[in-house]
Design a protein around this motif. Structure first.
Motif, mmCIF file in Angstrom:
data_model
loop_
_atom_site.group_PDB
_atom_site.id
_atom_site.type_symbol
_atom_site.label_atom_id
_atom_site.label_comp_id
_atom_site.label_asym_id
_atom_site.label_seq_id
_atom_site.Cartn_x
_atom_site.Cartn_y
_atom_site.Cartn_z
ATOM 1 N N LYS A 125 0.841 -1.200 0.000
ATOM 2 C CA LYS A 125 0.000 0.000 0.000
ATOM 3 C C LYS A 125 0.874 1.247 0.000
ATOM 4 O O LYS A 125 1.787 1.390 0.802
ATOM 5 C CB LYS A 125 -0.893 -0.018 1.241
ATOM 6 N N VAL A 126 0.583 2.149 -0.947
ATOM 7 C CA VAL A 126 1.355 3.387 -1.097
ATOM 8 C C VAL A 126 0.393 4.568 -1.058
ATOM 9 O O VAL A 126 -0.639 4.555 -1.733
ATOM 10 C CB VAL A 126 2.124 3.407 -2.443
ATOM 11 N N ILE A 127 0.729 5.569 -0.260
ATOM 12 C CA ILE A 127 -0.020 6.824 -0.238
ATOM 13 C C ILE A 127 0.991 7.951 -0.446
ATOM 14 O O ILE A 127 1.963 8.062 0.304
ATOM 15 C CB ILE A 127 -0.773 7.017 1.090
ATOM 16 N N LEU A 128 0.757 8.749 -1.481
ATOM 17 C CA LEU A 128 1.650 9.855 -1.822
ATOM 18 C C LEU A 128 0.870 11.156 -1.778
ATOM 19 O O LEU A 128 -0.233 11.242 -2.324
ATOM 20 C CB LEU A 128 2.212 9.679 -3.233
ATOM 21 N N ALA A 129 1.430 12.159 -1.160
ATOM 22 C CA ALA A 129 0.862 13.504 -1.195
ATOM 23 C C ALA A 129 1.849 14.366 -1.955
ATOM 24 O O ALA A 129 3.063 14.254 -1.767
ATOM 25 C CB ALA A 129 0.652 14.037 0.211
ATOM 26 N N GLY A 130 1.314 15.221 -2.842
ATOM 27 C CA GLY A 130 2.222 16.037 -3.630
ATOM 28 C C GLY A 130 1.557 17.270 -4.180
ATOM 29 O O GLY A 130 0.410 17.586 -3.859
ATOM 30 N N GLN A 131 2.324 17.926 -5.038
ATOM 31 C CA GLN A 131 1.790 19.117 -5.683
ATOM 32 C C GLN A 131 2.355 19.232 -7.085
ATOM 33 O O GLN A 131 3.405 18.681 -7.396
ATOM 34 C CB GLN A 131 2.088 20.366 -4.870
ATOM 35 N N THR A 132 1.638 19.963 -7.914
ATOM 36 C CA THR A 132 2.048 20.213 -9.289
ATOM 37 C C THR A 132 1.539 21.586 -9.700
ATOM 38 O O THR A 132 0.763 22.217 -8.974
ATOM 39 C CB THR A 132 1.523 19.109 -10.237
ATOM 40 N N ASN A 133 1.942 22.022 -10.874
ATOM 41 C CA ASN A 133 1.529 23.352 -11.322
ATOM 42 C C ASN A 133 0.373 23.316 -12.316
ATOM 43 O O ASN A 133 -0.107 24.365 -12.709
ATOM 44 C CB ASN A 133 2.712 24.126 -11.908
#
Length: 152
Positions: A92-100
């Motif tokens: 199980k993988v949970i990723l939090a991120g941002q982009t433009n």
């Protein structure tokens, strides 16, 4: 009679030679049982246990390094991840991120969907912040056998 005396003298000196060698060896064995040697033996035992623990920990971290290589190879250049939660046993993988942009987020989702080792991909918490950045959360399952195949 002279021959018998010769054998007696020969064997007498042989016996005394062997006795002296045995006493030297016995002294060597007794010297091994000193407090200093026992303390050194305990230190070596502790170090061996620590090395064993380290090797087990390194084996676990080696699998997480494989995941970072996976991310590096499959991450969109305009996306940065700020939080990672990885459970190796379940995959199980949970990723939090941002982009433009929304397009780079959708491209990232397509890339992850097209990887055969990933399943149950979900994108959530998609928010446009004050600076115009898009924050999001991705969760998916990566097949645990992926880590075993990559580490071999």
């Amino acid at each position: 009679l002279l021959l018998m005396v010769g054998f007696f003298v020969f064997y007498y000196f042989q016996e005394s030679s062997w006795e002296s060698k045995a006493k030297v060896k016995e002294g060597d064995y007794l010297a091994l049982g000193t407090k200093e040697n026992k303390a050194a033996e305990e230190r070596v035992g502790k170090i061996a246990k620590q090395l064993n623990k380290f090797s087990q920990a390194f084996t676990g971290h080696k699998l997480s390094y494989i995941f970072f290589d996976f991310l590096k190879a499959n991450c969109h250049p305009n996306i940065s991840f700020s939080n990672l939660n990885l459970t190796l046993s379940s995959g199980k993988v949970i990723l939090a991120g941002q982009t433009n942009s929304y397009s780079s987020l959708s491209e990232q989702i397509v890339v992850l969907k097209n990887i055969k080792e990933t399943s149950s991909l979900e994108a959530s918490d998609i928010v446009l912040d004050k600076e115009g950045k898009i924050t999001f959360r991705l969760s998916f399952i990566i097949d645990p056998s992926f880590f075993k195949n990559q580490s071999q």
